[in-house]
Design a protein around this motif. Structure first.
Motif, PDB file in Angstrom:
ATOM      1  N   VAL A  96       0.142 -13.162  -6.396  1.00  0.00           N
ATOM      2  CA  VAL A  96       1.321 -12.555  -7.031  1.00  0.00           C
ATOM      3  C   VAL A  96       2.486 -13.527  -7.129  1.00  0.00           C
ATOM      4  N   HIS A  97       3.534 -13.091  -7.858  1.00  0.00           N
ATOM      5  CA  HIS A  97       4.802 -13.825  -7.915  1.00  0.00           C
ATOM      6  C   HIS A  97       5.654 -13.458  -6.693  1.00  0.00           C
ATOM      7  N   GLN A  98       6.655 -14.273  -6.436  1.00  0.00           N
ATOM      8  CA  GLN A  98       7.454 -14.099  -5.214  1.00  0.00           C
ATOM      9  C   GLN A  98       8.151 -12.740  -5.165  1.00  0.00           C
ATOM     10  N   ALA A  99       8.657 -12.279  -6.311  1.00  0.00           N
ATOM     11  CA  ALA A  99       9.395 -11.005  -6.308  1.00  0.00           C
ATOM     12  C   ALA A  99       8.512  -9.854  -5.841  1.00  0.00           C
ATOM     13  N   ALA A 100       7.215  -9.939  -6.114  1.00  0.00           N
ATOM     14  CA  ALA A 100       6.308  -8.894  -5.649  1.00  0.00           C
ATOM     15  C   ALA A 100       6.252  -8.888  -4.123  1.00  0.00           C
ATOM     16  N   ILE A 101       6.213 -10.083  -3.545  1.00  0.00           N
ATOM     17  CA  ILE A 101       6.196 -10.180  -2.073  1.00  0.00           C
ATOM     18  C   ILE A 101       7.512  -9.665  -1.500  1.00  0.00           C
ATOM     19  N   ASP A 102       8.611 -10.013  -2.167  1.00  0.00           N
ATOM     20  CA  ASP A 102       9.926  -9.582  -1.675  1.00  0.00           C
ATOM     21  C   ASP A 102      10.063  -8.061  -1.677  1.00  0.00           C
ATOM     22  N   VAL A 103       9.612  -7.454  -2.749  1.00  0.00           N
ATOM     23  CA  VAL A 103       9.820  -6.015  -2.901  1.00  0.00           C
ATOM     24  C   VAL A 103       8.752  -5.216  -2.163  1.00  0.00           C
ATOM     25  N   LEU A 104       7.496  -5.652  -2.286  1.00  0.00           N
ATOM     26  CA  LEU A 104       6.389  -4.859  -1.743  1.00  0.00           C
ATOM     27  C   LEU A 104       6.041  -5.242  -0.303  1.00  0.00           C
ATOM     28  N   GLY A 105       6.361  -6.457   0.080  1.00  0.00           N
ATOM     29  CA  GLY A 105       5.971  -6.960   1.401  1.00  0.00           C
ATOM     30  C   GLY A 105       6.387  -6.083   2.572  1.00  0.00           C
ATOM     31  N   PRO A 106       7.584  -5.584   2.564  1.00  0.00           N
ATOM     32  CA  PRO A 106       8.036  -4.781   3.710  1.00  0.00           C
ATOM     33  C   PRO A 106       7.271  -3.469   3.899  1.00  0.00           C
ATOM     34  N   VAL A 107       6.570  -2.994   2.870  1.00  0.00           N
ATOM     35  CA  VAL A 107       5.899  -1.685   2.984  1.00  0.00           C
ATOM     36  C   VAL A 107       4.500  -1.897   3.566  1.00  0.00           C
ATOM     37  N   VAL A 108       4.352  -1.659   4.852  1.00  0.00           N
ATOM     38  CA  VAL A 108       3.058  -1.859   5.512  1.00  0.00           C
ATOM     39  C   VAL A 108       2.305  -0.528   5.582  1.00  0.00           C
ATOM     40  N   VAL A 109       2.906   0.456   6.237  1.00  0.00           N
ATOM     41  CA  VAL A 109       2.331   1.804   6.263  1.00  0.00           C
ATOM     42  C   VAL A 109       3.353   2.736   5.618  1.00  0.00           C
ATOM     43  N   PRO A 110       3.113   3.123   4.372  1.00  0.00           N
ATOM     44  CA  PRO A 110       4.110   3.939   3.681  1.00  0.00           C
ATOM     45  C   PRO A 110       4.271   5.303   4.349  1.00  0.00           C
ATOM     46  N   SER A 111       5.512   5.786   4.376  1.00  0.00           N
ATOM     47  CA  SER A 111       5.787   7.050   5.058  1.00  0.00           C
ATOM     48  C   SER A 111       5.985   8.207   4.089  1.00  0.00           C
ATOM     49  N   SER A 112       5.935   7.942   2.799  1.00  0.00           N
ATOM     50  CA  SER A 112       6.124   9.013   1.819  1.00  0.00           C
ATOM     51  C   SER A 112       5.398   8.620   0.551  1.00  0.00           C
ATOM     52  N   VAL A 113       5.226   9.601  -0.332  1.00  0.00           N
ATOM     53  CA  VAL A 113       4.572   9.294  -1.598  1.00  0.00           C
ATOM     54  C   VAL A 113       5.419   8.303  -2.397  1.00  0.00           C
ATOM     55  N   HIS A 114       6.752   8.449  -2.304  1.00  0.00           N
ATOM     56  CA  HIS A 114       7.601   7.516  -3.032  1.00  0.00           C
ATOM     57  C   HIS A 114       7.409   6.102  -2.507  1.00  0.00           C
ATOM     58  N   GLN A 115       7.364   5.960  -1.179  1.00  0.00           N
ATOM     59  CA  GLN A 115       7.209   4.628  -0.611  1.00  0.00           C
ATOM     60  C   GLN A 115       5.803   4.068  -0.900  1.00  0.00           C
ATOM     61  N   ALA A 116       4.816   4.951  -0.991  1.00  0.00           N
ATOM     62  CA  ALA A 116       3.451   4.505  -1.288  1.00  0.00           C
ATOM     63  C   ALA A 116       3.372   3.789  -2.633  1.00  0.00           C
ATOM     64  N   LYS A 117       4.293   4.137  -3.523  1.00  0.00           N
ATOM     65  CA  LYS A 117       4.309   3.489  -4.841  1.00  0.00           C
ATOM     66  C   LYS A 117       4.811   2.051  -4.762  1.00  0.00           C
TER      67      LYS A 117
END
Lengths: 462, 462
Positions: free
Chosen positions: B309-330
Motif C-alpha cells: 500500500v501507499h503510506q497514507a493507507a498505513i497512517d489511516v488504517l494502521g491504528p485499527v487492530v481490533v475494530p470495536s464497532s462496525v464504523h471502525q471495521a470499515k
C-alpha cells in the motif's frame, strides 16, 4: 490539515453556557428595559420592509415552500407559517430600510437576526414576555461578542450580521427552547457551520443584504431546533483549528468571546438609528437641530450651513451633489439637513415625499461640508457633530453634539421610538394609525406578557 | 476594504452562461449515460440514510417546518413536501452512509447536493428526463469546477461539498427553472453568499456532515427560485474582491472555473464508491478479488495476505487492530479483506452483519500491510492495488489492479450499480426487493421519462 487552533481565555463553551443559563432575573432592569426598546424599534424596521421588492420575493418564496398555517407571524403581510419561514421573512424585511439598530464595536446589526428567530419561536411555544426578553438578551450578548471576536479582517469580506448573526439567532432560539449548556454548544456548532454572507453583492447593488439577515435568523433557528432534538455540532466552532475564525478571520481574539459575561451588557451599547439617512449625516443633522432649537430658527431663517465633519463623511457624501433618487438623497448632506430644517426630522416619509421639494433642494445647495480636525480625530470612537449656521438676518450660530442621536449616551426616548415606528409603518402602509395604537400598546408591554401570541391586528377581511 | 479581485481568464459569468445554456443534445451520449448511472447510484445512498439518527432528526425538523403536501418526495420515508424540504432531507440522507460518489480532483461529492435539488424541482414542475439530465450535468460541471477553483487551501478548513455544493445545486436547480444566463449568474451570487460548511465538526465526530449537504442542496435551490423571481446577486461571487475566494481560499485559480467548458466533461471523471469501507482499503480489496478470481480461491484456501500500500493507507488504517464497532471495521484492512474473501464483496450489509464474525476476525489477523514504493509514488494521482496471497497449500499468488473499482478507468457496470443500490436499500430497509425491482426499472429509464413524477412505490397502507 490545519493543526493549530486559536488559543485564549475565551471559548465557545463558556459563551454557550452563559446563553443557556441567562435568566430574566439576572438582567438589570435598565438592560431589560432597553431590550424592550430595541424590540419595539425592530418592529418598525420589520414593517418598513413591506412592498420592498427583494423582501416580497423572499416572502413569495416562503409562501411557495412553507405551510400557510401556524402561529408565527410574518409582520409585513400578517400571514402565518411555521417558525422557520416567519424568521426568514421577518429577518429579511427588517434589514432593508436601513433603520434597524447597530452595535458600533462589532459592526453588527443584532435586531435584524435576533428578534425574527426569537419572536417566531416565542409565538410557537407561547413563551412569556420575560422568557422572550431573556432570550433576546442572550442573542445580543452572543452575537455582539462573536462579531467582536471575528474582528476587522472578517468584516472586510464577510457581512458580520450574516455570520455572527447566525450564532446570535441560535442563542436566542436555543434559550427559548430551554437548551442545556451542552445542547446550546451543539446549536452553536450547527449555527457556525452554516454561517455565511459576503460583501461582494455591494459592488452590484444586488439584493443579498436582506437574504443574509433572513437566512441568519432561519439558520440559527434551525440549529437550535436540531440541537433540541439531539443533533450534535462542533464544540469549538468559533475558535477551533477548522472553525469560523480559522476559515474566515485573520485577527480573531478569543478574549472578546467571553468579555465580562454577565457584567458587561453589550445589548445596552447598541445604537438606534434615528434619521433615515446615511449614518455619516447624523452628527451634523443633530447639531443643526440643536442650533435651530437653541436659536428658535425655521427653515426660512437660514441662509447657509457649514457642516464640520470627519473625512469619511466627505468621502462618502461628497460625490452626491444633486441626488437622482430617494435612496441617493439619503447620502446627500444638504438634502438631509434641508429635511431637518423643514420638518425637524428626516425619516422615511420625509425623504420619500420631500427629498426633491424645491425649498429642500434650494436649502441643499446652501450646505457645505468642511473637514474638522477635532471631529476627524475623534472618529470612529466618537461621532461628534458640529455645524455653523448663517442666518438670513446676519447672525452666525454654532452648535455641537458630542454623540449622535441614537447612540447609547444619547439614546432615543420611548416616545421617540414610538414616533419612529409609527413613521416607518406609515411609510410602508403596513398598518393604519389605529392599528399602530393597538400594536404599540402590545409591544411596549411585551415584558409583562404571560404568553406571546399574535402581535399584529387581524385585517378586517380576515 | 479589500480592493483587489482575483483576475484570470475564468469568471462566474462564463460559468453561469454555460450552465444556463447546456442542452441535452450538447451532452455526449456516453456522458448522459454516465449521468444516469450516477443518479441510480445516488438513490442507493439516499435510501441508505433511513433510520440514521442525524438524518431522521433533520427529517423531523422538515416535518415540523414544512408542508405535508406537495409533489416532491423524501426518499427515506416516501413523504412529500415542497421542493425545499425534499432537497434538504434527501441531501442529508445521501451523504451519511459514505457510499455516494466523489470527484477526486475537486475533493467534492457532487451527487449528494446536485440530485436532491434537481429531483425536487423536476418533480415539482414535471420536467422531462432529458431536462433533468441536462440540469444535473450542469450541476456536476459547475460544482466540480468551483471545487477545483477554491483549491486545497479552501478544503483545509471548509467542507467543499457544502460550499461548492451550494453553487452546484443552484446550477442544477436554475437549469431546470430555465434561468437566463443573467438570472443564472444572480442565482450563483445568492448561492455563493449562502455557501458554508466547516470541518471543525470532525474533531467531535459531530453530526454536521449531512447538515452540510442538505443545506447546500436547499440553499442552492433557494438561490435559483429567488433568481427566477428577479432577486439579484453579486456578479462575481466566486472571483470578486469580496467573494468566496477572497474570503475562503488562498490558492484560488480562476482558470479552473471555465476549464474546457463543453469539451471536458467533469461529470464523467466522477468515481463511484464500491466497497463500504475507507477508500484506502479499496485498491487492495480489488487486488485480492482479482487474485481469488484468477486462482479460483475461497476464504478457506487463504493462509495470509500481504497488502502492498501507499503510506497514507498505513497512517489511516494502521491504528485499527481490533475494530470495536462496525464504523471502525470499515477502517480495518484485515476486516475489509476478510469480507471480500468470504463474500466477494464488502458492502453495507456485509459489514453490518459480519464484521465481527469469527472467520472474518481470524482472516483479519492474517492480513499485513507493507509500504510499496511503486504504489506510494503513484499516489494520489493513481491508487494502485497490490496483494500477495499465501495459500494453505503453499502457493504464493500476486495480483494487482491499476485503478480501484469505481474510478473512471474502472467504473462500475450497470449491473454492479444495480446490485449496490439494492444492497443499500436492503441494508436500511428503505424498500423491499420487489419495490426495488419497480424502482430500479424507473431509475434506469429516467432519461426517457416524459415527465418526472413520484419515484418511490406508495406504501400499501397509503
Amino acid at each position: 490539515m490545519v493543526t493549530g487552533g486559536i488559543e485564549g481565555p475565551g471559548s465557545s463553551a463558556e459563551l454557550a453556557t452563559f446563553a443557556a443559563g441567562l435568566r430574566f432575573e439576572d438582567i438589570p432592569a435598565s438592560v431589560a428595559g432597553r431590550a424592550v426598546d430595541l424590540f419595539v424599534d425592530w418592529v418598525g424596521s420589520a414593517l418598513a420592509g413591506k412592498d420592498v421588492r427583494p423582501v416580497e420575493t423572499i416572502a413569495a418564496f416562503a409562501r411557495t415552500m412553507g405551510p400557510a398555517t401556524g402561529s408565527c407571524e410574518t409582520l409585513i403581510d400578517r400571514s402565518v407559517s411555521s417558525p422557520l419561514f416567519a424568521a426568514l421573512v421577518n429577518g429579511a424585511s427588517s434589514h432593508v430600510a436601513e433603520q434597524d439598530d447597530v452595535h458600533n464595536g462589532s459592526v453588527f446589526h443584532p435586531a435584524a437576526v435576533v428578534f425574527p428567530a426569537a419572536l417566531a419561536i416565542a409565538q410557537s411555544i407561547r413563551a412569556s414576555g420575560q422568557e422572550f426578553i431573556a432570550a433576546v438578551t442572550a442573542g445580543y450578548e452572543v452575537g455582539i461578542r462573536v462579531g467582536e471576536f471575528l474582528g476587522r479582517s472578517h468584516y472586510k469580506v464577510f457581512h458580520t450580521t450574516g455570520t455572527a448573526g447566525t450564532l446570535a439567532a441560535a442563542a436566542a432560539a436555543g434559550r427559548l427552547l430551554k437548551l442545556s449548556p451542552d445542547a446550546m454548544l451543539h446549536a452553536f456548532g450547527s449555527a457556525g457551520t452554516q454561517a455565511a454572507g459576503l460583501w461582494e453583492f455591494l459592488r452590484d447593488a444586488a439584493d443579498s443584504k436582506p437574504l443574509h439577515t433572513g437566512k441568519a435568523a432561519a439558520n440559527g433557528l434551525t440549529a437550535a431546533f436540531l440541537a433540541r432534538d439531539g443533533f450534535t455540532g462542533a464544540s469549538r466552532i468559533l475558535e477551533g483549528p477548522q472553525g469560523m475564525a480559522a476559515g474566515m478571520s485573520s485577527d480573531a481574539d478569543p478574549a472578546k468571546l467571553t468579555d465580562r459575561l454577565g457584567t458587561r451588557w453589550a445589548l445596552a451599547e447598541t445604537s438606534f438609528k434615528f434619521h433615515a439617512s446615511c449614518r455619516h449625516t447624523h452628527p451634523a443633522a443633530d447639531a443643526l437641530l440643536k442650533a435651530m432649537t437653541d436659536a428658535q430658527l425655521t427653515i426660512g431663517d437660514i441662509a447657509a450651513v457649514t457642516a464640520r465633519v470627519h473625512q469619511a463623511a466627505i468621502d462618502v457624501l461628497g460625490p452626491v451633489v444633486v441626488p437622482s433618487s430617494v435612496h441617493q438623497a439619503k447620502f446627500s448632506m444638504g438634502t438631509t439637513l434641508g429635511l431637518i430644517a423643514l420638518h425637524g426630522r428626516a425619516g422615511m416619509a420625509e425623504f420619500d415625499r420631500d427629498h426633491a421639494r424645491p425649498d429642500v433642494a434650494a436649502f441643499r445647495d446652501r450646505v457645505t461640508m468642511v473637514l474638522d480636525d477635532e471631529v476627524n480625530a475623534a472618529y470612529p470612537a466618537r461621532w461628534i457633530g458640529k455645524v455653523e449656521v448663517a442666518t438670513a438676518d446676519g447672525r452666525r450660530i454654532a452648535a455641537r453634539v458630542d454623540e449622535p442621536k441614537g447612540d447609547p449616551g444619547n439614546t432615543l426616548s420611548r416616545s421617540e421610538i414610538d414616533a419612529k415606528v409609527r413613521g416607518l409603518a406609515a411609510f410602508s402602509s403596513a398598518a393604519t394609525p389605529p392599528e399602530m395604537d393597538a400594536l404599540l400598546d402590545r409591544l411596549w408591554n411585551i415584558d409583562r406578557a404571560n404568553a406571546l401570541g399574535a402581535l399584529m391586528p387581524r385585517r378586517p377581511a380576515d
